[in-house]
Design a protein around this motif. Structure first.
Motif, PDB file in Angstrom:
ATOM      1  N   LEU A 107       0.877  -1.185   0.000  1.00  0.00           N
ATOM      2  CA  LEU A 107       0.000   0.000   0.000  1.00  0.00           C
ATOM      3  C   LEU A 107       0.901   1.218   0.000  1.00  0.00           C
ATOM      4  O   LEU A 107       1.818   1.319   0.819  1.00  0.00           O
ATOM      5  N   ILE A 124      -9.046   0.038  -0.327  1.00  0.00           N
ATOM      6  CA  ILE A 124      -8.027  -0.805   0.315  1.00  0.00           C
ATOM      7  C   ILE A 124      -8.602  -2.181   0.625  1.00  0.00           C
ATOM      8  O   ILE A 124      -7.956  -3.203   0.373  1.00  0.00           O
ATOM      9  N   LEU A 159      -1.055  -0.718  -4.492  1.00  0.00           N
ATOM     10  CA  LEU A 159      -2.168   0.216  -4.588  1.00  0.00           C
ATOM     11  C   LEU A 159      -1.680   1.578  -4.134  1.00  0.00           C
ATOM     12  O   LEU A 159      -1.151   1.709  -3.025  1.00  0.00           O
ATOM     13  N   VAL A 192       3.782  -1.314   3.866  1.00  0.00           N
ATOM     14  CA  VAL A 192       3.176   0.012   3.860  1.00  0.00           C
ATOM     15  C   VAL A 192       4.271   1.033   3.565  1.00  0.00           C
ATOM     16  O   VAL A 192       5.289   1.070   4.246  1.00  0.00           O
TER      17      VAL A 192
END
Length: 155
Positions: A78, A116, A104, A130
């Motif tokens: 992410l 998400i 993403l 992350v």
């Protein structure tokens, strides 16, 4: 959400990286990742802080190598950014593509929880990386990232 990653990792930089680790600990999800040599961040060396999240030190201080290592060691990434053209975001996207890892890119200031959840549901990453903007490039992104990840996996 029924699926939760077993681990959340990051490179430990201020901002989105730290927000992901904070959320993981709050949710009872294991945390870790690879930090640059000396556990360097824009706030200086943070060895004790980053070790408390389970990060390990890379033999190099090269931030791109750190980014690649975290992508390599994860199942999906992410990327929290309101500046998708930044060098860090560009490296992250490039390495995800090179390594064939799903990613993403999301604007943390948007309502992005459904997006998400859909990404997580589709990819089911056991280890979630992350990444995203540093705190100095996007004030408040640490806490916004932590809150968003908590909402995603609590709802």
């Amino acid at each position: 959400m029924s699926f939760k990653p077993e681990k959340i990792i990051s490179g430990g930089q201020t901002g989105a990286d730290t927000g992901g680790l904070i959320a993981g600990q709050r949710l009872g999800i294991a945390t870790g990742g690879t930090a640059p040599q000396g556990y360097w961040t824009e706030a200086g060396e943070r060895a004790d802080f980053l070790k408390s999240f389970g990060l390990i030190e890379l033999a190099s201080g090269n931030l791109a190598e750190r980014t690649r290592e975290n992508i390599r060691n994860s199942d999906a990434t992410l990327i929290f950014t309101d500046n998708p053209g930044s060098d860090g975001t560009s490296y992250t996207i490039k390495f995800c593509r090179e390594l064939g890892k799903p990613f993403l890119v999301i604007d943390p200031w948007d309502d992005c929880c459904k997006q998400i959840r859909d990404f997580i549901g589709k990819n089911k990453p056991y280890i979630l990386n992350v990444a995203g903007n540093r705190e100095s490039n996007s004030q408040g992104i640490t806490w916004r990232t932590a809150e968003t990840i908590q909402r995603v996996f609590s709802g």
